[in-house]
Design a protein around this motif. Structure first.
Motif, PDB file in Angstrom:
ATOM      1  N   LYS A  95     -39.102  -6.409  -4.340  1.00 36.54           N
ATOM      2  CA  LYS A  95     -38.536  -7.516  -5.104  1.00 36.54           C
ATOM      3  C   LYS A  95     -38.876  -8.869  -4.484  1.00 36.54           C
ATOM      4  CE  LYS A  95     -34.404  -5.484  -4.990  1.00 36.54           C
ATOM      5  NZ  LYS A  95     -32.973  -5.237  -5.194  1.00 36.54           N
ATOM      6  N   ILE A  96     -39.164  -8.881  -3.162  1.00 37.69           N
ATOM      7  CA  ILE A  96     -39.432 -10.141  -2.470  1.00 37.69           C
ATOM      8  C   ILE A  96     -40.837 -10.635  -2.810  1.00 37.69           C
ATOM      9  CG2 ILE A  96     -39.669 -11.250  -0.216  1.00 37.69           C
ATOM     10  CD1 ILE A  96     -37.745  -9.214   0.905  1.00 37.69           C
ATOM     11  N   ASN A  97     -40.938 -11.894  -3.212  1.00 37.69           N
ATOM     12  CA  ASN A  97     -42.225 -12.542  -3.496  1.00 37.69           C
ATOM     13  C   ASN A  97     -43.148 -11.629  -4.305  1.00 37.69           C
ATOM     14  OD1 ASN A  97     -44.298 -14.340  -3.586  1.00 37.69           O
ATOM     15  ND2 ASN A  97     -44.814 -14.256  -1.413  1.00 37.69           N
ATOM     16  N   PRO A  98     -42.819 -11.380  -5.569  1.00 32.15           N
ATOM     17  CA  PRO A  98     -43.586 -10.413  -6.376  1.00 32.15           C
ATOM     18  C   PRO A  98     -45.036 -10.780  -6.612  1.00 32.15           C
ATOM     19  CG  PRO A  98     -41.995 -11.606  -7.727  1.00 32.15           C
ATOM     20  CD  PRO A  98     -41.680 -11.942  -6.308  1.00 32.15           C
ATOM     21  N   ARG A  99     -45.435 -12.034  -6.326  1.00 27.35           N
ATOM     22  CA  ARG A  99     -46.855 -12.375  -6.533  1.00 27.35           C
ATOM     23  C   ARG A  99     -47.746 -11.569  -5.593  1.00 27.35           C
ATOM     24  NH1 ARG A  99     -45.404 -17.491  -4.414  1.00 27.35           N
ATOM     25  NH2 ARG A  99     -45.713 -18.375  -6.493  1.00 27.35           N
ATOM     26  N   ILE A 100     -47.193 -11.083  -4.480  1.00 27.71           N
ATOM     27  CA  ILE A 100     -47.978 -10.264  -3.553  1.00 27.71           C
ATOM     28  C   ILE A 100     -48.197  -8.868  -4.132  1.00 27.71           C
ATOM     29  CG2 ILE A 100     -48.018  -9.244  -1.236  1.00 27.71           C
ATOM     30  CD1 ILE A 100     -46.459 -11.599  -0.228  1.00 27.71           C
ATOM     31  N   ASN A 101     -47.311  -8.440  -5.063  1.00 24.57           N
ATOM     32  CA  ASN A 101     -47.497  -7.174  -5.772  1.00 24.57           C
ATOM     33  C   ASN A 101     -47.516  -5.975  -4.820  1.00 24.57           C
ATOM     34  OD1 ASN A 101     -49.926  -5.526  -7.803  1.00 24.57           O
ATOM     35  ND2 ASN A 101     -47.776  -5.748  -8.252  1.00 24.57           N
ATOM     36  N   ARG A 102     -46.456  -5.836  -4.034  1.00 18.93           N
ATOM     37  CA  ARG A 102     -46.356  -4.722  -3.096  1.00 18.93           C
ATOM     38  C   ARG A 102     -45.703  -3.527  -3.792  1.00 18.93           C
ATOM     39  NH1 ARG A 102     -44.230  -8.684   1.674  1.00 18.93           N
ATOM     40  NH2 ARG A 102     -42.968  -9.388  -0.074  1.00 18.93           N
ATOM     41  N   VAL A 103     -46.471  -2.482  -3.960  1.00 22.05           N
ATOM     42  CA  VAL A 103     -46.007  -1.261  -4.630  1.00 22.05           C
ATOM     43  C   VAL A 103     -46.366  -0.085  -3.746  1.00 22.05           C
ATOM     44  CG1 VAL A 103     -46.127   0.148  -6.716  1.00 22.05           C
ATOM     45  CG2 VAL A 103     -46.437  -2.339  -6.879  1.00 22.05           C
ATOM     46  N   TRP A 104     -45.457   0.872  -3.641  1.00 20.55           N
ATOM     47  CA  TRP A 104     -45.664   1.981  -2.724  1.00 20.55           C
ATOM     48  C   TRP A 104     -44.997   3.230  -3.258  1.00 20.55           C
ATOM     49  CZ3 TRP A 104     -48.742   3.372   0.966  1.00 20.55           C
ATOM     50  CH2 TRP A 104     -48.378   4.345   1.879  1.00 20.55           C
ATOM     51  N   LYS A 105     -45.565   4.390  -2.947  1.00 21.51           N
ATOM     52  CA  LYS A 105     -44.926   5.657  -3.301  1.00 21.51           C
ATOM     53  C   LYS A 105     -44.449   6.341  -2.033  1.00 21.51           C
ATOM     54  CE  LYS A 105     -47.002   9.522  -4.366  1.00 21.51           C
ATOM     55  NZ  LYS A 105     -47.788  10.587  -4.997  1.00 21.51           N
ATOM     56  N   VAL A 106     -43.216   6.848  -2.046  1.00 26.69           N
ATOM     57  CA  VAL A 106     -42.669   7.508  -0.863  1.00 26.69           C
ATOM     58  C   VAL A 106     -43.589   8.655  -0.468  1.00 26.69           C
ATOM     59  CG1 VAL A 106     -40.704   8.787   0.074  1.00 26.69           C
ATOM     60  CG2 VAL A 106     -40.325   6.841  -1.460  1.00 26.69           C
ATOM     61  N   SER A 107     -43.894   8.729   0.804  1.00 25.98           N
ATOM     62  CA  SER A 107     -44.920   9.635   1.329  1.00 25.98           C
ATOM     63  C   SER A 107     -44.782  11.048   0.804  1.00 25.98           C
ATOM     64  CB  SER A 107     -44.859   9.663   2.859  1.00 25.98           C
ATOM     65  OG  SER A 107     -45.039   8.378   3.384  1.00 25.98           O
ATOM     66  N   ALA A 108     -45.890  11.583   0.336  1.00 28.46           N
ATOM     67  CA  ALA A 108     -45.897  12.961  -0.151  1.00 28.46           C
ATOM     68  C   ALA A 108     -45.756  13.956   0.992  1.00 28.46           C
ATOM     69  CB  ALA A 108     -47.181  13.234  -0.928  1.00 28.46           C
ATOM     70  N   HIS A 109     -46.116  13.525   2.232  1.00 23.04           N
ATOM     71  CA  HIS A 109     -46.135  14.458   3.359  1.00 23.04           C
ATOM     72  C   HIS A 109     -44.778  14.589   4.040  1.00 23.04           C
ATOM     73  CE1 HIS A 109     -46.675  10.514   5.296  1.00 23.04           C
ATOM     74  NE2 HIS A 109     -45.966  11.049   6.264  1.00 23.04           N
ATOM     75  N   THR A 110     -43.845  13.683   3.735  1.00 23.94           N
ATOM     76  CA  THR A 110     -42.620  13.658   4.514  1.00 23.94           C
ATOM     77  C   THR A 110     -41.738  14.879   4.253  1.00 23.94           C
ATOM     78  OG1 THR A 110     -40.705  12.342   5.144  1.00 23.94           O
ATOM     79  CG2 THR A 110     -41.303  12.329   2.823  1.00 23.94           C
ATOM     80  N   THR A 111     -41.100  15.355   5.305  1.00 22.51           N
ATOM     81  CA  THR A 111     -40.122  16.449   5.182  1.00 22.51           C
ATOM     82  C   THR A 111     -38.748  15.953   5.590  1.00 22.51           C
ATOM     83  OG1 THR A 111     -40.621  17.174   7.443  1.00 22.51           O
ATOM     84  CG2 THR A 111     -41.854  18.222   5.642  1.00 22.51           C
ATOM     85  N   LEU A 112     -38.632  14.637   5.836  1.00 22.72           N
ATOM     86  CA  LEU A 112     -37.377  14.066   6.299  1.00 22.72           C
ATOM     87  C   LEU A 112     -36.581  13.490   5.138  1.00 22.72           C
ATOM     88  CD1 LEU A 112     -38.737  12.089   9.392  1.00 22.72           C
ATOM     89  CD2 LEU A 112     -37.903  14.433   9.314  1.00 22.72           C
ATOM     90  N   LYS A 113     -35.300  13.220   5.415  1.00 20.22           N
ATOM     91  CA  LYS A 113     -34.523  12.415   4.489  1.00 20.22           C
ATOM     92  C   LYS A 113     -35.058  10.990   4.581  1.00 20.22           C
ATOM     93  CE  LYS A 113     -30.278  15.136   4.966  1.00 20.22           C
ATOM     94  NZ  LYS A 113     -28.850  15.087   5.367  1.00 20.22           N
ATOM     95  N   CYS A 114     -35.010  10.270   3.473  1.00 23.85           N
ATOM     96  CA  CYS A 114     -35.625   8.946   3.449  1.00 23.85           C
ATOM     97  C   CYS A 114     -34.622   7.874   3.067  1.00 23.85           C
ATOM     98  CB  CYS A 114     -36.775   8.920   2.448  1.00 23.85           C
ATOM     99  SG  CYS A 114     -38.103  10.067   2.835  1.00 23.85           S
TER     100      CYS A 114
END
Length: 429
Positions: A95-114
């Motif tokens: 949500k911060i400074n959307p002009r930077i367009n930071r988009v991410w998907k939670v790691s597919a490899h993780t086995t931990l709680k996130c």
């Protein structure tokens, strides 16, 4: 057909989420639909109690601090902001400074709680969407523009996208098979572009090393085969060393648009003075600080922050003002300003300045440090010969650098074009 607790099947819920044709951002291929972000989101905000301990059982997603980087992922450490529970394959929009367009998907490899910072807007894809498809869609030019259409705050980290509006933004929905195809196609094309980008970046990285090596050859005298000369203090070849005016002499209200430029360290780039029209003062104010005006054949040096920022002053810059963060050198007439500007910018000189700079919060140079800077002394004819050779060699290096940077810009532009085409249904096989 199974129904949810509200008595709607997934198909009925999708039909209810469709965007009316009159509100479509643009026309889509047959079989595609527009749905609102909120309608495709199965995420429900999870409360994090004060007793939640993000120890080694948690993977934490804080907001990334670099423009094109990934979010900082740590284990067993606190995030500064409030937190929310997320799962593998959730898509995160910053949500911060959307002009930077930071988009991410939670790691597919993780086995931990996130856990994720609450500065992320979390989208959990419903069955009719593929998470990777959403991740790429949220990075496309159309959606980036939407994210910027309703924000709170002004500029940089103070600007935030408003979640309630983001939930209403239309998202293009093709059939699942087409979503999978587009993801595979985008990732294939991007992998090729990233490989090319890495090679170009390697050229840029090597540019600074080659430039440093050339300047080392200058000090060693190898460019003209005369051998290394004895180093002497800079004070022996200068008539004047002057630090820019105290900050109390220049106030915020003194700056005007398109006046007499004030030169500070950030305005010195690759041996060139690059003024900022917003950092300038009136002629009357400049006249009141006349002793700090630059003259042709001076050298201006940044004395704060990055060491070794220098540039020769030409006729065009004469009369501009040396800023608080800089100092002026006026060489004796038998010494070439272009040559000694390069000498001061050499790796050997920069190391000396770094070692002797003073201050804890920000390193500074004072007059004594500059006076004692060791420099080689050549005859005027030798200086000019070396500068002629350097002009030719550094000119070639600069052409390579500019070409490489233009390729990087082109690659980023191609990526945006690919995303734009993909979500208009124009990205074929």
């Amino acid at each position: 057909m199974a129904k949810n607790k509200k008595g709607m099947t997934p198909e009925e819920r999708l039909a209810a989420a469709l965007v009316p044709e009159k509100e479509w951002p643009y026309a889509l291929p047959d079989g595609w639909k527009w749905v609102r972000t909120g309608a495709l989101n199965d995420y429900k905000l999870s409360s994090i109690t004060p007793s939640t301990n993000p120890d080694d059982a948690f993977e934490l997603y804080s907001v990334p601090s670099i423009v094109n980087g990934y979010p900082e992922i740590t284990k067993g450490m606190e995030i500064g902001s409030t937190k929310q529970l997320v799962e593998k394959d959730d898509v995160l929009l910053c949500k911060i400074n959307p002009r930077i367009n930071r988009v991410w998907k939670v790691s597919a490899h993780t086995t931990l709680k996130c856990l994720a910072s609450s500065e992320w807007l979390v989208v959990r894809a419903r069955p009719f969407f593929v998470s990777d498809y959403l991740m790429w869609f949220f990075r496309c030019p159309y959606f980036r523009k939407r994210m910027l259409s309703n924000v709170s705050g002004v500029g940089g980290s103070f600007m935030r996208a408003k979640s309630r509006y983001v939930q209403t933004y239309p998202v293009a929905l093709p059939p699942l098979s087409e979503q999978h195809r587009l993801v595979a196609r985008i990732e294939s094309l991007f992998a090729k572009l990233d490989a090319a980008k890495a090679k170009v970046q390697a050229v840029l990285d090597a540019h600074e090393k080659r430039k440093a090596a050339l300047l080392h050859e200058v000090i060693a005298g190898n460019l003209i085969g005369v051998g290394e000369r004895e180093l002497k203090p800079l004070s022996e070849i200068v008539d004047l060393i002057r630090i820019g005016p105290f900050g109390s002499a220049l106030h915020k209200e003194d700056y005007i648009q398109d006046g007499i430029p004030v030169v500070n360290p950030q305005h010195i780039v690759n041996q060139v003075i690059c003024p900022d029209s917003r950092k300038s003062i009136s002629e009357s104010k400049a006249d009141s600080l006349a002793m700090y005006k630059m003259c042709a054949n001076d050298i201006i040096i940044g004395r704060r922050g990055e060491m070794g920022r220098t540039a020769p002053v030409g006729e065009d810059e004469a009369g501009w003002l040396c800023g608080t963060g800089c100092m002026l050198l006026r060489l004796k007439k038998e010494y070439d300003v272009k040559f000694y500007s390069l000498v001061i910018a050499s790796q050997k000189s920069k190391q000396y300045l770094k070692t002797h700079a003073v201050g804890s919060t920000m390193k500074n140079l004072n007059e004594k440090i500059i006076r004692n800077l060791p420099v080689p002394v050549y005859s005027y004819a030798e200086q000019q010969e070396i500068v002629a050779i350097l002009d030719r060699l550094l000119g070639r290096e600069e052409e390579v650098r500019q070409s490489a940077e233009s390729v990087l810009v082109a690659i980023d532009s191609m990526k945006q074009s690919i995303l734009a085409r993909a979500f208009r249904g124009e990205l074929g096989a």
